[in-house]
Enzyme design. Structure first.
Site, PDB file in Angstrom:
ATOM      1  N   CYS A  77       0.811  -1.231   0.000  1.00 28.93           N
ATOM      2  CA  CYS A  77       0.000   0.000   0.000  1.00 28.93           C
ATOM      3  C   CYS A  77       0.841   1.275   0.000  1.00 28.93           C
ATOM      4  O   CYS A  77       0.309   2.359  -0.217  1.00 28.93           O
ATOM      5  CB  CYS A  77      -0.952   0.008   1.185  1.00 28.93           C
ATOM      6  SG  CYS A  77      -2.057  -1.414   1.199  1.00 28.93           S
ATOM      7  N   HIS A  87      -3.114   7.414   1.825  1.00 27.72           N
ATOM      8  CA  HIS A  87      -3.552   6.059   1.475  1.00 27.72           C
ATOM      9  C   HIS A  87      -4.927   5.843   2.101  1.00 27.72           C
ATOM     10  O   HIS A  87      -5.178   6.258   3.230  1.00 27.72           O
ATOM     11  CB  HIS A  87      -2.549   5.040   2.008  1.00 27.72           C
ATOM     12  CG  HIS A  87      -3.029   3.632   1.905  1.00 27.72           C
ATOM     13  ND1 HIS A  87      -3.560   3.116   0.736  1.00 27.72           N
ATOM     14  CD2 HIS A  87      -3.091   2.620   2.820  1.00 27.72           C
ATOM     15  CE1 HIS A  87      -3.912   1.859   0.938  1.00 27.72           C
ATOM     16  NE2 HIS A  87      -3.645   1.537   2.186  1.00 27.72           N
ATOM     17  N   ASN A 122     -10.087   0.039   0.031  1.00 27.28           N
ATOM     18  CA  ASN A 122      -8.633   0.135   0.028  1.00 27.28           C
ATOM     19  C   ASN A 122      -8.108  -0.512  -1.260  1.00 27.28           C
ATOM     20  O   ASN A 122      -8.218  -1.726  -1.422  1.00 27.28           O
ATOM     21  CB  ASN A 122      -8.103  -0.584   1.280  1.00 27.28           C
ATOM     22  CG  ASN A 122      -6.597  -0.579   1.376  1.00 27.28           C
ATOM     23  OD1 ASN A 122      -5.893  -0.229   0.432  1.00 27.28           O
ATOM     24  ND2 ASN A 122      -6.091  -0.991   2.526  1.00 27.28           N
TER      25      ASN A 122
HETATM   26  O1  UT7 Z   1      -3.651  -0.888   3.702  1.00 25.56           O
HETATM   27  C1  UT7 Z   1      -2.702  -1.372   4.607  1.00 25.56           C
HETATM   28  C2  UT7 Z   1      -2.942  -0.850   5.945  1.00 25.56           C
HETATM   29  N1  UT7 Z   1      -4.170  -1.386   6.509  1.00 25.56           N
HETATM   30  C3  UT7 Z   1      -4.772  -0.732   7.461  1.00 25.56           C
HETATM   31  O2  UT7 Z   1      -4.346   0.322   7.807  1.00 25.56           O
HETATM   32  C4  UT7 Z   1      -5.953  -1.368   8.141  1.00 25.56           C
HETATM   33  C5  UT7 Z   1      -5.835  -1.178   9.631  1.00 25.56           C
HETATM   34  N2  UT7 Z   1      -6.874  -1.813  10.430  1.00 25.56           N
HETATM   35  C6  UT7 Z   1      -8.178  -1.444  10.344  1.00 25.56           C
HETATM   36  O3  UT7 Z   1      -8.550  -0.636   9.535  1.00 25.56           O
HETATM   37  C7  UT7 Z   1      -9.139  -2.021  11.363  1.00 25.56           C
HETATM   38  O4  UT7 Z   1      -8.409  -2.691  12.379  1.00 25.56           O
HETATM   39  C8  UT7 Z   1     -10.173  -3.000  10.756  1.00 25.56           C
HETATM   40  C9  UT7 Z   1     -11.158  -2.217   9.938  1.00 25.56           C
HETATM   41  C10 UT7 Z   1      -9.480  -4.032   9.892  1.00 25.56           C
HETATM   42  C11 UT7 Z   1     -10.940  -3.719  11.855  1.00 25.56           C
HETATM   43  O5  UT7 Z   1     -11.578  -2.771  12.710  1.00 25.56           O
HETATM   44  P1  UT7 Z   1     -11.424  -2.891  14.288  1.00 25.56           P
HETATM   45  O6  UT7 Z   1     -12.229  -1.831  14.873  1.00 25.56           O
HETATM   46  O7  UT7 Z   1      -9.946  -2.896  14.590  1.00 25.56           O
HETATM   47  O8  UT7 Z   1     -12.128  -4.283  14.584  1.00 25.56           O
HETATM   48  P2  UT7 Z   1     -11.515  -5.610  15.255  1.00 25.56           P
HETATM   49  O9  UT7 Z   1     -10.643  -6.312  14.286  1.00 25.56           O
HETATM   50  O10 UT7 Z   1     -10.955  -5.263  16.597  1.00 25.56           O
HETATM   51  O11 UT7 Z   1     -12.830  -6.459  15.450  1.00 25.56           O
HETATM   52  C12 UT7 Z   1     -13.871  -6.043  16.353  1.00 25.56           C
HETATM   53  C13 UT7 Z   1     -15.008  -7.049  16.255  1.00 25.56           C
HETATM   54  C14 UT7 Z   1     -14.548  -8.485  16.388  1.00 25.56           C
HETATM   55  O12 UT7 Z   1     -15.548  -9.198  17.105  1.00 25.56           O
HETATM   56  P3  UT7 Z   1     -15.339  -9.596  18.640  1.00 25.56           P
HETATM   57  O13 UT7 Z   1     -14.103 -10.446  18.678  1.00 25.56           O
HETATM   58  O14 UT7 Z   1     -15.168  -8.296  19.355  1.00 25.56           O
HETATM   59  O15 UT7 Z   1     -16.605 -10.319  18.971  1.00 25.56           O
HETATM   60  C15 UT7 Z   1     -14.519  -8.981  14.960  1.00 25.56           C
HETATM   61  O16 UT7 Z   1     -14.718 -10.357  14.856  1.00 25.56           O
HETATM   62  O17 UT7 Z   1     -15.619  -6.940  14.981  1.00 25.56           O
HETATM   63  C16 UT7 Z   1     -15.664  -8.238  14.376  1.00 25.56           C
HETATM   64  N3  UT7 Z   1     -15.535  -8.046  12.932  1.00 25.56           N
HETATM   65  C17 UT7 Z   1     -16.592  -7.840  12.129  1.00 25.56           C
HETATM   66  N4  UT7 Z   1     -17.906  -7.767  12.372  1.00 25.56           N
HETATM   67  C18 UT7 Z   1     -18.720  -7.552  11.335  1.00 25.56           C
HETATM   68  C19 UT7 Z   1     -14.409  -8.045  12.180  1.00 25.56           C
HETATM   69  N5  UT7 Z   1     -14.709  -7.828  10.896  1.00 25.56           N
HETATM   70  C20 UT7 Z   1     -16.059  -7.715  10.836  1.00 25.56           C
HETATM   71  C21 UT7 Z   1     -16.964  -7.487   9.781  1.00 25.56           C
HETATM   72  N6  UT7 Z   1     -18.261  -7.410  10.086  1.00 25.56           N
HETATM   73  N7  UT7 Z   1     -16.559  -7.334   8.512  1.00 25.56           N
END
Ligand code: UT7
Length: 319
Positions: free
Chosen positions: A113, A246, A276
């Site tokens: 990225c 980005h 993205n």
């Molecule tokens: O391009 C390269 C660089 N990439 C980035 O910069 C991406 C960086 N990371 C992010 O943007 C975020 O961490 C994400 C968007 C990927 C995830 O968001 P988050 O707020 O960090 O969520 P999380 O991974 O901590 O997940 C929170 C909850 C989890 O459930 P539990 O364990 O709390 O019950 C996940 O299982 O959300 C759940 N979850 C979802 N729920 C519905 C994860 N993905 C989804 C989904 N729909 N698509």
């Protein structure tokens, strides 16, 4: 001529759009979750018959036309991609053939990225050293082909597309400063470890990301490199007209802008309708804001990105 400058921009998005609502019919997610956690509403997905190089070609042609140059003036092609048509030849060679520009040097940059930032910084060095006069720099991706469409943690985040610029020698200020960084100790947080051996794909062939860990690192790394880039260039943050970041997550973009003291009105955000697009996201955002008239000649732009590795960087320029 002591500067290298962006002479023109172009981009291309595949026609097919996949909305959050459509995705929620296929995987356990919801429009509400995706919008709240990422800012993404929809993404473009490449048609089955198109390759990354087809997207790259259309973006390149638009950039050549916007620069108002004859394509034969281009003397170097650099393509940033993580989703090349094949292991080799490089995407840049494939694009060179599609553009009908035999014999000019062409190579790929792999910085995921941050690929476009790395490619732009490289093109700047070629132009400023006199090794090239007009460089085609492309970021092109078909991330949809790298996704496990059953993994809701990743498949909701990415989209396909391509963006391009022509960089040329100029006596007008252009690229003011470029700063690159990498830290390979973080490979395990964001990767696709598959490789080919004995005629077989070995290892996990889908994109893997530890989202929260990447999020935390990204906010700090992007904030720090933006400040360092401005300081090293002797440019105050109040002089920045546009941040072109980005497009991974709206919350990351907002945190970076806040750290710089930039209101969101000065930030180009396209991820809502594109997701993205990895190496394509910055040139797509740039072209978008140039074509809708927000970005004007003479304005100061700060471009920045981060990707798996980690690799990250920023480019400060007068447009
Ligand atoms: O391009 C390269 C660089 N990439 C980035 O910069 C991406 C960086 N990371 C992010 O943007 C975020 O961490 C994400 C968007 C990927 C995830 O968001 P988050 O707020 O960090 O969520 P999380 O991974 O901590 O997940 C929170 C909850 C989890 O459930 P539990 O364990 O709390 O019950 C996940 O299982 O959300 C759940 N979850 C979802 N729920 C519905 C994860 N993905 C989804 C989904 N729909 N698509």
């Amino acid at each position: 001529m002591s500067y290298s400058r962006i002479l023109g921009t172009g981009s291309y998005l595949p026609a097919q759009v996949l909305t959050n609502v459509q995705l929620a019919e296929r995987v356990d997610t919801s429009d509400e979750w995706i919008v709240a956690r990422t800012g993404i509403h929809a993404r473009h997905i490449v048609d089955a018959q198109d390759k990354t190089s087809d997207l790259a070609l259309r973006a390149a042609e638009a950039a050549i036309s916007s620069a108002g140059i004859d394509k034969h003036e281009i003397d170097l092609i650099i393509v940033a991609t993580t989703t090349p048509d094949m292991l080799f030849p490089s995407m840049a060679c494939i694009l060179q053939e599609k553009l009908g520009l035999p014999s000019i040097p062409a190579f790929d940059v792999q910085a995921v990225c941050a690929g476009f930032i790395y490619a732009l910084a490289t093109a700047n060095s070629y132009v400023k050293s006199g090794l090239a006069k007009k460089v085609l720099v492309v970021g092109a991706e078909t991330m949809s082909r790298l996704l496990d469409w059953n993994d809701r943690r990743t498949c909701v985040l990415f989209g396909d597309g391509a963006g391009a610029v022509i960089i040329g020698a100029s006596d007008q200020p252009g690229i003011l400063h470029a700063k690159l960084a990498a830290d390979g100790r973080y490979q395990s947080l964001l990767n696709t470890p598959a490789h080919i051996a004995d005629g077989q794909i070995q290892g996990h062939p889908y994109l893997y990301m530890d989202g929260p860990a990447v999020f935390k690192f990204a906010v700090k790394a992007l904030s720090d490199i933006a400040v360092k880039t401005l300081n090293e260039a002797g440019v105050d943050k109040s002089q920045v007209d546009w941040l072109v970041p980005h497009q991974a997550n709206l919350r990351i973009i907002e945190a970076t802008a806040k750290h710089l003291g930039l209101p969101m009105e000065k930030v180009v955000v396209t991820l809502g309708q594109q997701g993205n697009t990895s190496a394509a996201s910055i040139p797509l955002a740039l072209d978008h804001a140039v074509r809708d008239g927000r970005i004007q000649r003479g304005q100061t732009l700060l471009l920045e990105g981060i990707g798996g590795g980690f690799v990250w960087g920023a480019v400060l320029l007068t447009f």
